[in-house]
Design an enzyme around this catalytic site. Sequence first.
Site, mmCIF file in Angstrom:
data_model
loop_
_atom_site.group_PDB
_atom_site.id
_atom_site.type_symbol
_atom_site.label_atom_id
_atom_site.label_comp_id
_atom_site.label_asym_id
_atom_site.label_seq_id
_atom_site.Cartn_x
_atom_site.Cartn_y
_atom_site.Cartn_z
ATOM 1 N N CYS B 86 -69.307 -10.513 17.153
ATOM 2 C CA CYS B 86 -70.344 -11.138 16.386
ATOM 3 C C CYS B 86 -71.692 -10.186 16.595
ATOM 4 O O CYS B 86 -71.687 -9.008 16.076
ATOM 5 C CB CYS B 86 -70.731 -12.547 16.913
ATOM 6 S SG CYS B 86 -71.744 -13.601 16.058
ATOM 7 N N HIS B 203 -65.107 -15.639 16.752
ATOM 8 C CA HIS B 203 -65.174 -15.787 18.310
ATOM 9 C C HIS B 203 -63.836 -15.917 18.941
ATOM 10 O O HIS B 203 -63.730 -17.166 19.053
ATOM 11 C CB HIS B 203 -66.250 -16.764 18.694
ATOM 12 C CG HIS B 203 -67.687 -16.232 18.582
ATOM 13 N ND1 HIS B 203 -68.506 -15.575 19.503
ATOM 14 C CD2 HIS B 203 -68.535 -16.358 17.386
ATOM 15 C CE1 HIS B 203 -69.683 -15.270 18.988
ATOM 16 N NE2 HIS B 203 -69.728 -15.942 17.859
ATOM 17 N N GLU B 205 -62.846 -15.831 22.032
ATOM 18 C CA GLU B 205 -63.238 -16.334 23.186
ATOM 19 C C GLU B 205 -63.411 -17.906 23.214
ATOM 20 O O GLU B 205 -63.333 -18.651 24.182
ATOM 21 C CB GLU B 205 -64.245 -15.757 23.912
ATOM 22 C CG GLU B 205 -65.421 -15.977 23.688
ATOM 23 C CD GLU B 205 -66.323 -15.351 22.438
ATOM 24 O OE1 GLU B 205 -65.389 -14.845 21.647
ATOM 25 O OE2 GLU B 205 -67.372 -15.382 22.059
#
Lengths: 733, 236
Positions: B86, B203, B205
């Site tokens: 990002c 993302h 994660e």
Amino acid sequence: MEITPSVIEEHGLTVEEYRRIESVLGREPNIVELGIFSVMWSEHCSYKSSKVHLRNFPTKGPYVLQGPGENAGIVDIGDGLAVCFKMESHNHPSFIEPYQGAATGVGGILRDIFTMGARPVATLNSLRFGSKDNPKTRYLLGGVVAGIAGYGNCIGVPTVGGEVYFHESYDNNCLVNAMTVGIVRKDRIFRGTAAGVGNPVIYVGSRTGRDGIHGATMASDSFGTGGEERRPTVQVGDPFTEKLLLEACLEAFKTDYIAGIQDMGAAGLTSSSAEMAARAATGMEIDVGLVPRREEGMTPYEVMLSESQERMLLVVKKGSEEGVLEIFRKWDLEACIIGRVTDTRRLRVLDNRIPVADIPVDALTEDVPVYRRPSQRPKWQDEAISLDVKSIPEPSDFNAVMLRLLSSLNISSRKWIYRQYDHMVRTDTVVLPGSDAAVLRIKGTDKGLAVTVDCNSRYVYLDPFTGGAIAVSEAARNISASGAEPVALTDCLNFGNPERPEVMWQFENAIMGMKEACVKLGIPVISGNVSFYNETSGHSIYPTPTVGMVGVLKDLKRHTTVWFKEEGDAIALLGETLDEIGGSEYLKVIYSRDAGLPPRLDLSVEKNLQDACREAIRAGIIRSAHDLSDGGLSVAMVESCLSPQGPIGAVVDVPSGNIRKDALLFGESQSRIMVSLMEKDVKKLGDIARSRGVPFRVIGRVGGSSLNINGLVVLPLETIADAWGNALARFAG
Amino acid sequence: MKFGIVVFPGSNCDHDCYHVARHVSGQSAEYVWHRTAGLKGLDCVILPGGFSYGDYLRTGAIARFSPVMAEVERFAKKGGLVVGICNGFQILCEAGILPGVLMRNRDLKFICDSVYVRVENAKTPFTSSYREGRVLRLPIAHADGNYFTDGDTLKRLEDNGQIIFRYSTPDGEVSAEANPNGSLGNIAGIVNRGGNVLGLMPHPERVSEEVLGSIDGRGIFESIVRAAQARGTHLS
């Protein structure tokens, strides 16, 4: 500057209040002192009209570590951890300048949480806008949502939940209430106290500018037309600086340097210095000449009253000054010593060593004017609640009514809004927006938190006592339907002009209703905020006591969402549907009426229902649970069908008994939760319900590609998904 | 192996990346302050998401001048693994470590949602755990994710297999409807020519643990661990 009657009036002080200032000081105040008194004695800071009523709330409980009176309340959740939360309003600034007003509302409540030593983990908001036909509504909605997103996304705290309603009573006075939840180690809680005589006072954060001077006074006044002229009193937010401030503060909290800390919110340096000294029963001396400034030529009056954002006041232990300054410098923040704690119990302000104000601290905090304002039931109340149900024809085409309801702004999906909020950052959001409550995990434990905000202001308008009790009950029901145990609440009490007896009547009764529910359900109030003067040109908003609630899941794995999971599961209804359509969204959308009495509420029934629901969820037999509220059973069914994992149909047949069909489908009877579960678990749920005296009935099955309710509503999933899913986006664009 | 997670002023996914590197992947991990000049002992450097320097001026435009970025560039040149997620992707583009720019989203709004991306190249140190063509459901959260580059560069990226993820439908069709932000060629993630620097807007994660509803993103971390362990020694 001479203190003339017009200067006193401009400061929002009455003649009596001014006399009182003279008597406290034993002399005439100078202009700096007058400014300080005016903000500290403003409704916003002093709670002078609400104090006597707020005392009715239960604020204690076995788990409460910090009740009202601090920057935020704190509740013990075990494992050495505590949850810290509060809600606050930013209504007036948001109406004047929606983006910055809403953004700084979020910034302010975040600071209230991390000033206590807590790491903010979630933000929620409760919004009210005018009717969809008001040309300003779309502009305000867009600006407020963008402002909340702009601040929250940048600072990296997920915006996980909220509520939004549109109603003409908010046409000229929108509401923006923001709530933040934080996690803090029980043994590392910090408070806003100026402890330790001789300790240095340190200013950190952004420089001070001329923005927001007299914001608190503005928030304590009604608007006439042309409120936009007050735009310069709205502060401008800088979420990046706040992010630095957050990390720097949390880093400083790991040391032993800090004796006390408070954010500079409403009334800025004035309130933080006075309140910190008052809590510690000390005094404070500060020199505004040392305060970092954004522009030259600012007067002591302006520095003391500025509401520039992203600033904190610290009292640190003597000898640790350098250590503290170093941490803030690492984060590129202004930090400097501006004064010291004294034992005088006075707030003494200097301007380059020349005294400019000297006021007893208690006169600004504890001993402020307190009013028990007259209250009277409005003359129009009887007319408002009168509703001849027979004059309301039952619809002939329930499908058409259903689709109109689903595509109305108050019922339709909120995805257009929460898609603009980062609701996943920090990777704790286990249940994303769209369910009854958001669920967060707490890393390093098996626990979770469920959080929600709630208020149906139409109910409060029609019957403040019942409406207040329902606001608390419904928030708790949302928490319980998620599987969590409600532990405490915060509130944001948005009302009209307290100098009107009708408004005071609404306020008093709403509080008593909330109190009743809090006591019966065992939920203390640990923090809150009052926003009066939500009135423009004599028109008050609907009374809106918003409730923000937090619940704890001992076992995070045992949580539920509103969405149906598997074809073939049984659908059951806990609770009883009564013949009620008064105050319903159905009545408003289809018949344009805000009328009748709101649904009845029996708090014993409510408590049993919630206990039963949580027990069943803990037992692991519930696949989905959904509180029935706006739009009743039929809207709840739609929401349960339209899962983010993909839509799933349902067929139900609810025995109507003697009640109207529209009440059955769209009525908003309280104390009801719809659940789905595997067939084999139905008996177990029946046993749990029976043992707690909760009405229970299997009403249908999950499955198919359409929604069928009693054969009255029969609609394909695509049709309901489009009506419900896209209405808000179509309006807001 | 050891992950280093760079902390710029305004990074806000640093804790999330650390959590997955350390507690989900079970590897060593440390935070790297942006003024640090040195990436000693690291096998993979993550530039996390967030709003470095408040996104002021332009996303990533100020962070690229942080002292650590010169180190990141050196580290990448030596073949060290670098991932920009990002805002990290935006910084890598601003620094010229990856080609192209990330412009304002097509509809000018911040978008936080789950989208589908197709794995275009599984022969990289970041995607070896996936099978080529697999569709992942990953969250995005950005206002500036609209990837753009010139025609020649695009052709080079395509020819060299540098396009790693494209936005697609759940069935893997790369279509205009599946493109959330207007990205050129539905590009969601690319690698550098050397294949050791990945930039992506989604993302991973946020979807690396069952409790969060999906582990579609964990494969990226697993691939990195596998690649680093295969190399044996760290490069810095």
